[in-house]
Design a protein around this motif. Structure first.
Motif, short mmCIF file in Angstrom:
data_model
loop_
_atom_site.label_atom_id
_atom_site.label_comp_id
_atom_site.label_asym_id
_atom_site.label_seq_id
_atom_site.Cartn_x
_atom_site.Cartn_y
_atom_site.Cartn_z
N CYS A 254 9.84 2.27 -13.31
CA CYS A 254 8.83 1.71 -14.03
C CYS A 254 8.76 1.22 -14.58
CB CYS A 254 6.97 2.95 -13.67
SG CYS A 254 6.07 2.07 -14.59
N PRO A 255 8.91 -0.34 -15.42
CA PRO A 255 9.61 -1.08 -16.77
C PRO A 255 8.43 -0.52 -17.42
CG PRO A 255 9.26 -2.10 -15.22
CD PRO A 255 9.13 -1.09 -14.55
N VAL A 256 6.89 -0.29 -17.13
CA VAL A 256 5.84 0.02 -18.31
C VAL A 256 6.49 1.28 -18.83
CG1 VAL A 256 3.60 0.37 -18.42
CG2 VAL A 256 4.44 -1.56 -16.68
N CYS A 257 6.17 2.05 -17.83
CA CYS A 257 5.71 3.69 -18.82
C CYS A 257 7.37 4.24 -18.51
CB CYS A 257 5.07 4.07 -16.90
SG CYS A 257 3.63 4.34 -17.01
N ALA A 258 8.61 3.56 -17.74
CA ALA A 258 9.95 3.84 -18.26
C ALA A 258 9.68 5.89 -17.49
CB ALA A 258 10.33 4.06 -19.69
N LYS A 259 9.11 6.23 -16.22
CA LYS A 259 9.08 7.02 -15.83
C LYS A 259 9.38 6.40 -14.27
CE LYS A 259 5.97 10.00 -18.74
NZ LYS A 259 4.49 10.32 -17.95
N PRO A 260 10.61 7.70 -13.85
CA PRO A 260 11.15 7.15 -12.14
C PRO A 260 10.36 7.87 -11.80
CG PRO A 260 12.56 8.91 -13.33
CD PRO A 260 11.76 8.31 -14.74
N PHE A 261 9.75 7.25 -10.35
CA PHE A 261 9.17 8.24 -8.52
C PHE A 261 9.87 7.62 -7.83
CE2 PHE A 261 7.76 3.91 -10.31
CZ PHE A 261 7.15 3.41 -8.68
N ASP A 262 9.66 8.64 -6.99
CA ASP A 262 10.44 8.58 -5.56
C ASP A 262 9.25 8.40 -4.75
OD1 ASP A 262 10.95 8.42 -3.01
OD2 ASP A 262 12.51 10.48 -3.88
N ALA A 263 9.32 7.06 -3.85
CA ALA A 263 8.02 6.83 -2.93
C ALA A 263 8.16 6.47 -1.71
CB ALA A 263 7.55 5.23 -2.90
N THR A 264 9.89 7.42 -0.98
CA THR A 264 10.19 6.93 -0.07
C THR A 264 9.52 7.99 1.05
OG1 THR A 264 12.12 7.14 -0.55
CG2 THR A 264 12.42 7.62 1.16
N LEU A 265 8.98 9.39 0.29
CA LEU A 265 7.94 10.12 2.15
C LEU A 265 6.77 8.92 2.38
CD1 LEU A 265 8.69 13.71 0.65
CD2 LEU A 265 9.37 12.35 2.40
N HIS A 266 6.05 8.03 1.00
CA HIS A 266 4.75 7.79 1.23
C HIS A 266 5.42 6.08 2.35
CE1 HIS A 266 1.39 5.64 0.07
NE2 HIS A 266 1.28 5.63 1.11
N GLU A 267 6.43 5.53 1.76
CA GLU A 267 7.45 4.60 2.88
C GLU A 267 7.55 4.65 3.76
OE1 GLU A 267 9.51 1.53 0.54
OE2 GLU A 267 10.92 2.83 1.00
N GLU A 268 8.41 6.75 4.41
CA GLU A 268 8.52 6.96 5.61
C GLU A 268 7.76 7.15 6.61
OE1 GLU A 268 10.69 10.15 4.75
OE2 GLU A 268 11.94 9.06 4.52
N GLN A 269 6.51 7.42 6.21
CA GLN A 269 4.82 7.84 7.00
C GLN A 269 4.33 6.60 7.35
OE1 GLN A 269 3.53 10.90 8.06
NE2 GLN A 269 2.92 8.95 8.96
N LEU A 270 4.05 5.05 6.46
CA LEU A 270 3.76 3.98 6.90
C LEU A 270 4.30 3.79 7.84
CD1 LEU A 270 2.44 2.62 3.84
CD2 LEU A 270 0.80 3.29 5.41
N ASN A 271 6.60 3.92 8.34
CA ASN A 271 7.29 3.17 9.33
C ASN A 271 6.26 4.14 10.18
OD1 ASN A 271 9.23 1.07 8.59
ND2 ASN A 271 9.52 3.08 6.68
N LEU A 272 6.34 4.90 10.29
CA LEU A 272 5.51 6.19 11.64
C LEU A 272 4.20 5.77 11.64
CD1 LEU A 272 7.00 9.38 10.52
CD2 LEU A 272 8.33 8.39 12.42
N ASP A 273 3.59 5.19 10.99
CA ASP A 273 2.59 4.84 11.68
C ASP A 273 2.89 3.48 12.02
OD1 ASP A 273 1.24 6.89 10.72
OD2 ASP A 273 0.72 5.97 9.03
#
Length: 477
Positions: A254-273
């Motif tokens: 995030c360029p605002v918070c300057a913190k990394p995060f991982d959205a992979t699991l969220h994407e994978e769940q929506l792909n399964l849906d």
């Protein structure tokens, strides 16, 4: 309803028999230069001047043509007077350690021991096999090598297309503005704007055995947007610019918070849906066809699947942002389902069979709306914009994208139906914007040109009808 209802592909044609002599034609009027890529050692084509979309940059005839097997390739090479040119198509060193080269080296050694190819040395056979693997163009049951077309490199933001001609030649045409000095390219994997970086790289690795490091692949992937859990700002995934050594960690920054995060699991769940929903749509379509064959209306729950498609598109956009590739796929599913269901509704109506759920007119309206959104998404992707189509109809609207013309044409059958004034205005504006791209995309045969002319006549006739209906609607109001 045949008006460009399906995407028109490149026509296959018969080439002359292997061993026939061809004269390879280099770029007309020397509009392009041949250069050597510093990183790969491969020949590339560079524009000598500025080009606009639709200009022919080069015309190329086959160097050799052969049946789809290694023996056919080597026999065509042996009988060719263009052997030096063919061997020059391959640049990397033959002694490098590579699994593919090792495999082909063993094959070349075996072929060199046969009587048919005893006149060729192992290195020449190896080069010919590798040239065929990398640069052959397939035509039906035959393959061919082209001098100029083989120098066109892959890019995930291509600026050219090539199209086969009835005489066996290939014509290279610009599909967007190309400034002088830019390298000419095309996409090895079809439409590139609907695939995220990891998907494109996977396809290229599996089919063409290279890791793509084009400018688009090295930039943040706008098709992998996700909201920052800290501030809610939508961020794009930064993919590695070089092949990772071992398992790679994936993080959004995030360029605002300057913190990394991982959205992979969220994407994978929506792909399964999404996969589950796609199977549900397929089952519903089968039930509709079965009911029509029996002359009965399908149950109401079948038509409710379309609402599930719209709900999923809305939910995925809310959770991942409009620019995520999951949302792009959801929009495509809405387009296809609205189209198929509206056609099915009309078919039942012609048989005087009443159906429940949305009317065909409502489905056509949503078909048009989803088509416009789908096109807008591709425009944003091509402009490296993460807004996922929100720029359409604003001051920041992006230019037309050549590949999206097929999506516009896919909605052309609605021109033969009654549309509201608002739907007409929106779709006509889209068609007007994409008319040059449509003419450029569908110009390879007289049949395609005739279909484009029919589309033009429908648009012109609809413009007249719009004026007349508009007056009537105002009077009625």
């Amino acid at each position: 309803r045949r008006v460009l209802a399906a995407t028109l592909g490149v026509h296959e044609h018969r080439l002359r028999a292997p061993g026939s002599l061809f004269t390879s034609r280099m770029p007309r009027d020397q509009l392009v230069d041949v250069a050597v890529d510093r990183d790969t050692g491969r020949r590339t084509l560079v524009a000598k001047r500025r080009f606009e979309a639709g200009e022919i940059l080069a015309t190329d005839s086959p160097l050799i043509v052969w049946a789809q097997n290694e023996a056919g390739l080597l026999k065509a090479f042996q009988s060719s007077d263009q052997q030096e040119t063919i061997l020059s198509l391959y640049s990397p060193a033959l002694d490098r350690q590579d699994e593919k080269i090792d495999e082909r080296r063993k094959k070349a050694a075996a072929l060199a021991r046969t009587k048919a190819f005893s006149s060729l040395d192992k290195d020449s056979i190896l080069k010919v096999l590798l040239v065929g693997d990398a640069f052959a163009h397939q035509f039906g049951k035959q393959e061919a090598l082209y001098e100029t077309a083989s120098a066109l490199r892959h890019d995930c933001a291509p600026n050219c297309r090539f199209r086969s001609q009835p005489d066996g030649s290939i014509e290279v045409t610009s599909i967007r503005h190309i400034p002088a000095g830019e390298t000419l390219s095309f996409s090895y994997i079809g439409v590139p704007w609907v695939l995220c970086t990891s998907e494109r790289r996977k396809l290229l690795r599996e089919s063409f055995e290279f890791f793509c490091a084009c400018r688009r692949c090295q930039a943040p992937d706008v098709l992998r947007s996700a909201p920052c859990p800290g501030c809610g700002n939508f961020c794009s995934l930064e993919e590695p610019i070089a092949p990772p050594q071992g398992p790679a960690s994936i993080f959004w920054h995030c360029p605002v918070c300057a913190k990394p995060f991982d959205a992979t699991l969220h994407e994978e769940q929506l792909n399964l849906d999404f996969k589950t929903l796609s199977e549900k749509v397929q089952k519903a379509s089968e039930n509709i066809r079965d009911a029509y064959a029996r002359g009965k209306a399908p149950p109401s729950k079948v038509w409710e699947v379309f609402k599930d498609c719209e709900d999923f598109a809305w939910r995925s956009a809310k959770e991942l942002g409009r620019g995520n590739v999951v949302v792009y796929r959801a929009t495509e599913l809405v387009v296809n389902t609205a189209r198929d269901f509206s056609v099915a509704k009309d078919a039942f109506s012609k048989q005087n069979i009443e159906t429940e759920g949305d009317s065909s007119a409502d489905l056509r309206r949503r078909w048009v709306e989803a088509t416009i959104r789908r096109v807008a998404q591709q425009e944003c992707a091509a402009a490296s914009c993460s807004k996922g189509g929100d720029c359409f109809g604003t001051e920041g609207e992006h230019p037309a994208v050549y590949e999206a013309a097929a999506t516009v044409c896919g909605c052309a059958p609605v021109l033969e139906t009654r549309l509201s004034a608002l739907e007409r205005e929106a779709f006509f504006d889209l068609c007007a914007k994409y008319r040059p791209c449509i003419r450029l995309m569908y110009d390879s045969s007289e049949e395609e040109k005739a279909r484009v002319e029919l589309l033009e006549s429908l648009l012109n006739a609809a413009d007249v009808a719009e004026d007349g209906e508009g007056v009537g609607e105002e009077k009625g109001a």
